[in-house]
Design a protein around this motif. Structure first.
Motif, PDB file in Angstrom:
ATOM      1  N   LEU A 228     -55.598  10.858  -5.648  1.00  0.00           N
ATOM      2  CA  LEU A 228     -54.588  10.330  -6.569  1.00  0.00           C
ATOM      3  C   LEU A 228     -53.760  11.479  -7.132  1.00  0.00           C
ATOM      4  O   LEU A 228     -54.327  12.452  -7.618  1.00  0.00           O
ATOM      5  N   LEU A 229     -52.457  11.366  -7.044  1.00  0.00           N
ATOM      6  CA  LEU A 229     -51.593  12.323  -7.730  1.00  0.00           C
ATOM      7  C   LEU A 229     -50.210  11.747  -7.894  1.00  0.00           C
ATOM      8  O   LEU A 229     -49.860  10.766  -7.249  1.00  0.00           O
ATOM      9  N   CYS A 230     -49.451  12.328  -8.798  1.00  0.00           N
ATOM     10  CA  CYS A 230     -48.077  11.892  -9.041  1.00  0.00           C
ATOM     11  C   CYS A 230     -47.202  12.566  -7.987  1.00  0.00           C
ATOM     12  O   CYS A 230     -46.725  13.683  -8.191  1.00  0.00           O
ATOM     13  N   THR A 231     -47.011  11.902  -6.854  1.00  0.00           N
ATOM     14  CA  THR A 231     -46.286  12.541  -5.744  1.00  0.00           C
ATOM     15  C   THR A 231     -44.818  12.797  -6.098  1.00  0.00           C
ATOM     16  O   THR A 231     -44.208  13.724  -5.591  1.00  0.00           O
ATOM     17  N   ARG A 232     -44.275  11.969  -6.984  1.00  0.00           N
ATOM     18  CA  ARG A 232     -42.862  12.108  -7.357  1.00  0.00           C
ATOM     19  C   ARG A 232     -42.559  13.442  -8.046  1.00  0.00           C
ATOM     20  O   ARG A 232     -41.416  13.862  -8.126  1.00  0.00           O
ATOM     21  N   LEU A 233     -43.591  14.073  -8.549  1.00  0.00           N
ATOM     22  CA  LEU A 233     -43.401  15.379  -9.182  1.00  0.00           C
ATOM     23  C   LEU A 233     -42.932  16.419  -8.151  1.00  0.00           C
ATOM     24  O   LEU A 233     -42.295  17.396  -8.497  1.00  0.00           O
ATOM     25  N   HIS A 234     -43.267  16.189  -6.905  1.00  0.00           N
ATOM     26  CA  HIS A 234     -43.018  17.201  -5.872  1.00  0.00           C
ATOM     27  C   HIS A 234     -41.955  16.824  -4.848  1.00  0.00           C
ATOM     28  O   HIS A 234     -41.548  17.650  -4.056  1.00  0.00           O
ATOM     29  N   THR A 235     -41.567  15.569  -4.823  1.00  0.00           N
ATOM     30  CA  THR A 235     -40.546  15.167  -3.869  1.00  0.00           C
ATOM     31  C   THR A 235     -39.735  13.998  -4.401  1.00  0.00           C
ATOM     32  O   THR A 235     -40.294  13.008  -4.859  1.00  0.00           O
ATOM     33  N   ARG A 236     -38.419  14.139  -4.336  1.00  0.00           N
ATOM     34  CA  ARG A 236     -37.559  13.082  -4.865  1.00  0.00           C
ATOM     35  C   ARG A 236     -37.412  11.920  -3.888  1.00  0.00           C
ATOM     36  O   ARG A 236     -36.996  10.845  -4.265  1.00  0.00           O
ATOM     37  N   VAL A 237     -37.761  12.159  -2.620  1.00  0.00           N
ATOM     38  CA  VAL A 237     -37.547  11.103  -1.622  1.00  0.00           C
ATOM     39  C   VAL A 237     -38.745  10.158  -1.517  1.00  0.00           C
ATOM     40  O   VAL A 237     -38.685   9.170  -0.815  1.00  0.00           O
ATOM     41  N   GLU A 238     -39.823  10.466  -2.230  1.00  0.00           N
ATOM     42  CA  GLU A 238     -41.017   9.626  -2.138  1.00  0.00           C
ATOM     43  C   GLU A 238     -40.735   8.224  -2.681  1.00  0.00           C
ATOM     44  O   GLU A 238     -40.101   8.057  -3.717  1.00  0.00           O
ATOM     45  N   SER A 239     -41.252   7.198  -1.957  1.00  0.00           N
ATOM     46  CA  SER A 239     -41.034   5.828  -2.421  1.00  0.00           C
ATOM     47  C   SER A 239     -41.988   5.513  -3.573  1.00  0.00           C
ATOM     48  O   SER A 239     -42.936   6.235  -3.830  1.00  0.00           O
ATOM     49  N   ASP A 240     -41.739   4.396  -4.268  1.00  0.00           N
ATOM     50  CA  ASP A 240     -42.557   4.009  -5.415  1.00  0.00           C
ATOM     51  C   ASP A 240     -43.986   3.670  -5.020  1.00  0.00           C
ATOM     52  O   ASP A 240     -44.924   3.923  -5.764  1.00  0.00           O
ATOM     53  N   VAL A 241     -44.141   3.031  -3.894  1.00  0.00           N
ATOM     54  CA  VAL A 241     -45.483   2.693  -3.397  1.00  0.00           C
ATOM     55  C   VAL A 241     -45.515   2.978  -1.897  1.00  0.00           C
ATOM     56  O   VAL A 241     -44.485   2.908  -1.236  1.00  0.00           O
ATOM     57  N   ALA A 242     -46.694   3.289  -1.374  1.00  0.00           N
ATOM     58  CA  ALA A 242     -46.805   3.621   0.046  1.00  0.00           C
ATOM     59  C   ALA A 242     -46.664   2.365   0.909  1.00  0.00           C
ATOM     60  O   ALA A 242     -46.070   2.391   1.984  1.00  0.00           O
ATOM     61  N   LEU A 243     -47.228   1.263   0.449  1.00  0.00           N
ATOM     62  CA  LEU A 243     -47.183  -0.001   1.189  1.00  0.00           C
ATOM     63  C   LEU A 243     -46.472  -1.046   0.335  1.00  0.00           C
ATOM     64  O   LEU A 243     -46.498  -0.961  -0.898  1.00  0.00           O
ATOM     65  N   ASP A 244     -45.877  -2.058   0.976  1.00  0.00           N
ATOM     66  CA  ASP A 244     -45.339  -3.185   0.205  1.00  0.00           C
ATOM     67  C   ASP A 244     -46.500  -3.860  -0.513  1.00  0.00           C
ATOM     68  O   ASP A 244     -47.644  -3.801  -0.050  1.00  0.00           O
ATOM     69  N   LEU A 245     -46.198  -4.538  -1.640  1.00  0.00           N
ATOM     70  CA  LEU A 245     -47.275  -5.289  -2.288  1.00  0.00           C
ATOM     71  C   LEU A 245     -47.672  -6.462  -1.402  1.00  0.00           C
ATOM     72  O   LEU A 245     -48.849  -6.699  -1.161  1.00  0.00           O
ATOM     73  N   PHE A 246     -46.650  -7.208  -0.940  1.00  0.00           N
ATOM     74  CA  PHE A 246     -46.898  -8.331  -0.016  1.00  0.00           C
ATOM     75  C   PHE A 246     -45.600  -8.609   0.718  1.00  0.00           C
ATOM     76  O   PHE A 246     -44.528  -8.143   0.305  1.00  0.00           O
ATOM     77  N   GLU A 247     -45.683  -9.358   1.796  1.00  0.00           N
ATOM     78  CA  GLU A 247     -44.489  -9.653   2.573  1.00  0.00           C
ATOM     79  C   GLU A 247     -43.520 -10.489   1.724  1.00  0.00           C
ATOM     80  O   GLU A 247     -43.941 -11.450   1.084  1.00  0.00           O
ATOM     81  N   GLY A 248     -42.279 -10.106   1.695  1.00  0.00           N
ATOM     82  CA  GLY A 248     -41.284 -10.854   0.923  1.00  0.00           C
ATOM     83  C   GLY A 248     -41.247 -10.466  -0.535  1.00  0.00           C
ATOM     84  O   GLY A 248     -40.570 -11.121  -1.336  1.00  0.00           O
ATOM     85  N   ASP A 249     -41.940  -9.389  -0.918  1.00  0.00           N
ATOM     86  CA  ASP A 249     -41.996  -9.019  -2.346  1.00  0.00           C
ATOM     87  C   ASP A 249     -40.623  -8.642  -2.912  1.00  0.00           C
ATOM     88  O   ASP A 249     -40.377  -8.794  -4.101  1.00  0.00           O
ATOM     89  N   MET A 250     -39.714  -8.188  -2.036  1.00  0.00           N
ATOM     90  CA  MET A 250     -38.402  -7.774  -2.534  1.00  0.00           C
ATOM     91  C   MET A 250     -37.518  -8.960  -2.922  1.00  0.00           C
ATOM     92  O   MET A 250     -36.470  -8.789  -3.538  1.00  0.00           O
ATOM     93  N   ASP A 251     -37.914 -10.157  -2.537  1.00  0.00           N
ATOM     94  CA  ASP A 251     -37.160 -11.354  -2.940  1.00  0.00           C
ATOM     95  C   ASP A 251     -37.674 -11.906  -4.256  1.00  0.00           C
ATOM     96  O   ASP A 251     -37.178 -12.922  -4.744  1.00  0.00           O
TER      97      ASP A 251
END
Ligand SMILES: [Zn+2]
Length: 325
Positions: A228-251
């Motif tokens: 576990l670590l705050c990856t955003r501290l080291h890279t600005r291109v890192e996404s918020d989560v590695a995997l989607d929460l579930f299919e269609g979550d962006m809707d």
């Protein structure tokens, strides 16, 4: 001074209770008796990782407690040691070991997650490294039956391509729990880890960073949290989560409006994991409470991060927290 594991006041590098947990009670100094290893000799984990993945850039070394000292091994040790990576793509790289140690301690002490035992330690040249005790290796040397979710879901680079660790969703991982028939407490622990990763800006919680352990009496439980670590501290291109929460979550409503996850998406995930809505709401309220935010800020202040990293770490958390107002 403060303990290099739990941050509590301590007369020695590691306080008595951390010494017991980490080093069988032995008084290990804050400095290893060797320098940063040469990667070619003791490089344990050479698997290719996705471009710019933070954990993929961390070299891992194996250590064993022998003759009251931590000694470097080729493999099969009781500890894993991660020095500062040598890749220029990452920012404020010198803070990476402490970022991981701090994030693991926040997960355990503030959010009550079960985590691998861990600490900060230094090489002879004064450079820090993250140290963690392997929870799958028992005191008698036997190994626990542990499988990560790539193994549980039969995913590999050969069959599923380079992106195999990221090509899934947390909901899909939840189906494994249902197939195995784990008690709902394990799904709740899994849900809390995902929520924690989101809040703390860990964009690298992929399939290999979750495991199930087979219990002696049968059945599976979620392993303690690791990496576990705050990856955003080291890279600005890192996404918020590695995997989607579930299919269609962006809707879903919050994502559709704000372009990131909020309460509706996490409640939907919890329902799919078979968690009662009242309990999921309680976890969300607890994890995003003012009290928790204050406790995290305090721990960050006590940490060995540089001042600019401390500020950024807290700002990232506060930013995420607003998604749950
Ligand atoms: Zn301690």
């Amino acid at each position: 001074m403060i303990c290099l594991s739990c941050y509590k006041k301590s007369a020695k590098a590691y306080c008595p209770s951390c010494r017991k947990i980490l080093f069988k009670g032995i008084n290990i100094p804050d400095t290893l008796n060797f320098d940063t290893p040469v990667p070619e000799i003791f490089y344990v984990d050479p698997s290719k990782k996705k471009l710019l993945s933070v954990s993929g850039m961390q070299l891992k070394y194996s250590l064993k407690l022998q003759n009251k000292e931590l000694q470097l091994l080729v493999n099969q040790g009781e500890y894993i040691l991660k020095p500062i990576p040598k890749y220029h793509q990452l920012e404020i790289i010198d803070d990476l070991p402490e970022n991981e140690h701090l994030t693991m301690q926040i997960a355990r002490q503030v959010f009550g997650l079960k985590t691998a035992d861990n600490a900060l330690i230094y090489f002879q040249d004064g450079r820090p490294a993250y140290l963690t005790r392997r929870f799958d290796v028992l005191d008698n040397g036997l190994k626990l039956a542990q499988e990560d979710f790539c193994q549980l879901m039969n995913r590999s680079a050969g069959v599923n391509g380079e992106n195999f660790k990221y090509d899934s969703s947390y909901d899909e991982m939840g189906q494994i729990f249902r197939e195995i028939g784990t008690p709902v407490t394990e799904q709740e622990a899994f849900f809390k880890q995902i929520l924690f990763n989101y809040l703390i800006s860990n964009g690298d919680a992929h399939l290999k960073n979750f495991s199930l352990i087979r219990a002696d009496q049968g059945g599976y439980r979620l392993s303690p949290a690791y990496d576990l670590l705050c990856t955003r501290l080291h890279t600005r291109v890192e996404s918020d989560v590695a995997l989607d929460l579930f299919e269609g979550d962006m809707d879903f409503p919050y994502y559709d409006t704000y372009g990131r996850y909020g309460t509706p998406e996490f409640l939907e995930l919890s329902a799919r994991l078979g968690i009662k809505e009242s309990r999921a709401r309680r976890f969300l309220a607890d994890f995003t409470s003012e009290q928790k935010m204050d406790q995290v800020s305090q721990m960050v202040e006590n940490s060995f991060l540089s001042d600019s990293s401390k500020e950024k770490y807290i700002a990232l958390l506060k930013g995420k927290r607003t998604a749950f107002d």
